[in-house]
Design a protein around this motif. Sequence first.
Motif, PDB file in Angstrom:
ATOM      1  N   LYS A  17      28.781  26.597  78.916  1.00  0.00           N
ATOM      2  CA  LYS A  17      28.112  25.814  77.965  1.00  0.00           C
ATOM      3  C   LYS A  17      26.033  26.754  78.291  1.00  0.00           C
ATOM      4  O   LYS A  17      25.721  26.420  77.185  1.00  0.00           O
ATOM      5  N   TYR A  18      26.693  27.234  79.275  1.00  0.00           N
ATOM      6  CA  TYR A  18      24.708  27.514  78.961  1.00  0.00           C
ATOM      7  C   TYR A  18      24.839  29.558  78.497  1.00  0.00           C
ATOM      8  O   TYR A  18      23.787  29.468  77.888  1.00  0.00           O
ATOM      9  N   ARG A  19      25.500  29.527  78.763  1.00  0.00           N
ATOM     10  CA  ARG A  19      26.234  31.418  78.254  1.00  0.00           C
ATOM     11  C   ARG A  19      25.830  31.500  75.954  1.00  0.00           C
ATOM     12  O   ARG A  19      25.020  31.988  75.869  1.00  0.00           O
ATOM     13  N   ASP A  20      26.223  29.994  75.362  1.00  0.00           N
ATOM     14  CA  ASP A  20      26.606  29.925  73.537  1.00  0.00           C
ATOM     15  C   ASP A  20      24.943  29.629  74.175  1.00  0.00           C
ATOM     16  O   ASP A  20      25.166  29.823  72.589  1.00  0.00           O
ATOM     17  N   VAL A  21      24.922  28.658  74.654  1.00  0.00           N
ATOM     18  CA  VAL A  21      23.223  28.399  74.554  1.00  0.00           C
ATOM     19  C   VAL A  21      21.794  29.410  74.065  1.00  0.00           C
ATOM     20  O   VAL A  21      21.495  30.011  73.513  1.00  0.00           O
ATOM     21  N   LEU A  22      21.978  29.833  75.440  1.00  0.00           N
ATOM     22  CA  LEU A  22      21.184  31.535  75.616  1.00  0.00           C
ATOM     23  C   LEU A  22      21.975  32.391  74.485  1.00  0.00           C
ATOM     24  O   LEU A  22      20.421  33.107  74.028  1.00  0.00           O
ATOM     25  N   ARG A  23      22.908  32.467  74.064  1.00  0.00           N
ATOM     26  CA  ARG A  23      23.590  33.737  73.041  1.00  0.00           C
ATOM     27  C   ARG A  23      22.840  33.234  71.259  1.00  0.00           C
ATOM     28  O   ARG A  23      21.920  34.185  71.008  1.00  0.00           O
ATOM     29  N   LEU A  24      22.793  32.044  71.305  1.00  0.00           N
ATOM     30  CA  LEU A  24      22.390  30.782  70.153  1.00  0.00           C
ATOM     31  C   LEU A  24      20.711  31.481  69.915  1.00  0.00           C
ATOM     32  O   LEU A  24      19.902  31.352  68.737  1.00  0.00           O
ATOM     33  N   ARG A  25      20.136  31.139  70.820  1.00  0.00           N
ATOM     34  CA  ARG A  25      18.243  30.705  71.650  1.00  0.00           C
ATOM     35  C   ARG A  25      18.054  31.866  71.541  1.00  0.00           C
ATOM     36  O   ARG A  25      16.723  32.095  70.721  1.00  0.00           O
ATOM     37  N   ILE A  26      18.153  32.645  71.931  1.00  0.00           N
ATOM     38  CA  ILE A  26      17.883  33.875  72.546  1.00  0.00           C
ATOM     39  C   ILE A  26      17.992  35.364  71.303  1.00  0.00           C
ATOM     40  O   ILE A  26      17.225  36.149  71.026  1.00  0.00           O
ATOM     41  N   LEU A  27      19.672  35.551  71.290  1.00  0.00           N
ATOM     42  CA  LEU A  27      20.193  37.161  70.793  1.00  0.00           C
ATOM     43  C   LEU A  27      19.873  36.693  69.489  1.00  0.00           C
ATOM     44  O   LEU A  27      19.733  37.556  68.206  1.00  0.00           O
ATOM     45  N   HIS A  28      20.003  34.949  68.963  1.00  0.00           N
ATOM     46  CA  HIS A  28      20.673  34.812  67.566  1.00  0.00           C
ATOM     47  C   HIS A  28      19.041  34.590  66.498  1.00  0.00           C
ATOM     48  O   HIS A  28      19.328  34.024  65.842  1.00  0.00           O
ATOM     49  N   ARG A  29      18.200  33.747  67.622  1.00  0.00           N
ATOM     50  CA  ARG A  29      15.931  33.200  67.917  1.00  0.00           C
ATOM     51  C   ARG A  29      17.424  31.524  66.578  1.00  0.00           C
ATOM     52  O   ARG A  29      16.288  31.687  65.898  1.00  0.00           O
ATOM     53  N   LEU A  30      17.551  31.176  67.280  1.00  0.00           N
ATOM     54  CA  LEU A  30      18.005  30.016  66.974  1.00  0.00           C
ATOM     55  C   LEU A  30      17.067  29.031  66.790  1.00  0.00           C
ATOM     56  O   LEU A  30      16.931  29.038  68.967  1.00  0.00           O
ATOM     57  N   ASN A  31      16.201  27.849  66.631  1.00  0.00           N
ATOM     58  CA  ASN A  31      15.681  27.188  67.132  1.00  0.00           C
ATOM     59  C   ASN A  31      17.584  25.251  67.865  1.00  0.00           C
ATOM     60  O   ASN A  31      17.813  25.755  67.441  1.00  0.00           O
ATOM     61  N   SER A  32      16.041  24.673  68.555  1.00  0.00           N
ATOM     62  CA  SER A  32      17.276  23.711  70.007  1.00  0.00           C
ATOM     63  C   SER A  32      17.736  22.893  68.392  1.00  0.00           C
ATOM     64  O   SER A  32      18.764  22.399  68.841  1.00  0.00           O
ATOM     65  N   LYS A  33      17.803  22.804  66.309  1.00  0.00           N
ATOM     66  CA  LYS A  33      17.755  21.550  66.203  1.00  0.00           C
ATOM     67  C   LYS A  33      19.228  23.033  65.494  1.00  0.00           C
ATOM     68  O   LYS A  33      20.079  21.587  65.684  1.00  0.00           O
ATOM     69  N   GLU A  34      18.998  23.662  65.026  1.00  0.00           N
ATOM     70  CA  GLU A  34      20.010  24.710  64.878  1.00  0.00           C
ATOM     71  C   GLU A  34      21.017  25.065  66.199  1.00  0.00           C
ATOM     72  O   GLU A  34      22.627  24.386  65.856  1.00  0.00           O
ATOM     73  N   THR A  35      21.401  25.401  66.716  1.00  0.00           N
ATOM     74  CA  THR A  35      21.846  25.514  68.338  1.00  0.00           C
ATOM     75  C   THR A  35      22.452  24.199  68.272  1.00  0.00           C
ATOM     76  O   THR A  35      23.505  24.590  68.544  1.00  0.00           O
ATOM     77  N   GLY A  36      22.075  23.258  68.386  1.00  0.00           N
ATOM     78  CA  GLY A  36      22.800  21.706  68.539  1.00  0.00           C
ATOM     79  C   GLY A  36      23.643  21.416  67.465  1.00  0.00           C
ATOM     80  O   GLY A  36      24.839  20.876  67.580  1.00  0.00           O
ATOM     81  N   LYS A  37      23.210  21.123  65.956  1.00  0.00           N
ATOM     82  CA  LYS A  37      24.034  21.388  64.952  1.00  0.00           C
ATOM     83  C   LYS A  37      25.472  22.479  65.413  1.00  0.00           C
ATOM     84  O   LYS A  37      26.571  22.063  64.845  1.00  0.00           O
ATOM     85  N   ILE A  38      25.253  23.526  65.549  1.00  0.00           N
ATOM     86  CA  ILE A  38      25.964  24.483  65.381  1.00  0.00           C
ATOM     87  C   ILE A  38      27.351  24.106  67.330  1.00  0.00           C
ATOM     88  O   ILE A  38      28.047  24.029  66.819  1.00  0.00           O
TER      89      ILE A  38
END
Length: 68
Positions: A17-38
């Motif tokens: 749950k932490y790894r996925d959020v970090l990867r999406l937010r930092i590596l893929h540069r998604l915002n909170s809304k986009e990350t939440g949808k995924i």
Amino acid sequence: MEDYQKVISCINEMDDKYRDVLRLRILHRLNSKETGKILNISEYNVNVRFMRAKVILARKLEERNKNE
């Protein structure tokens, strides 16, 4: 390059749950809304997990640097 490898290694050791959020937010540069949808979680939960993940990552990196 060595520092990058340390960071990636520490991220890979984290709970999903932490790894996925970090990867999406930092590596893929998604915002909170986009990350939440995924991840199918609320934007609030994304932000909480992201903050916790950064704290966990910092601790892991600090511990790893002490052991070197």
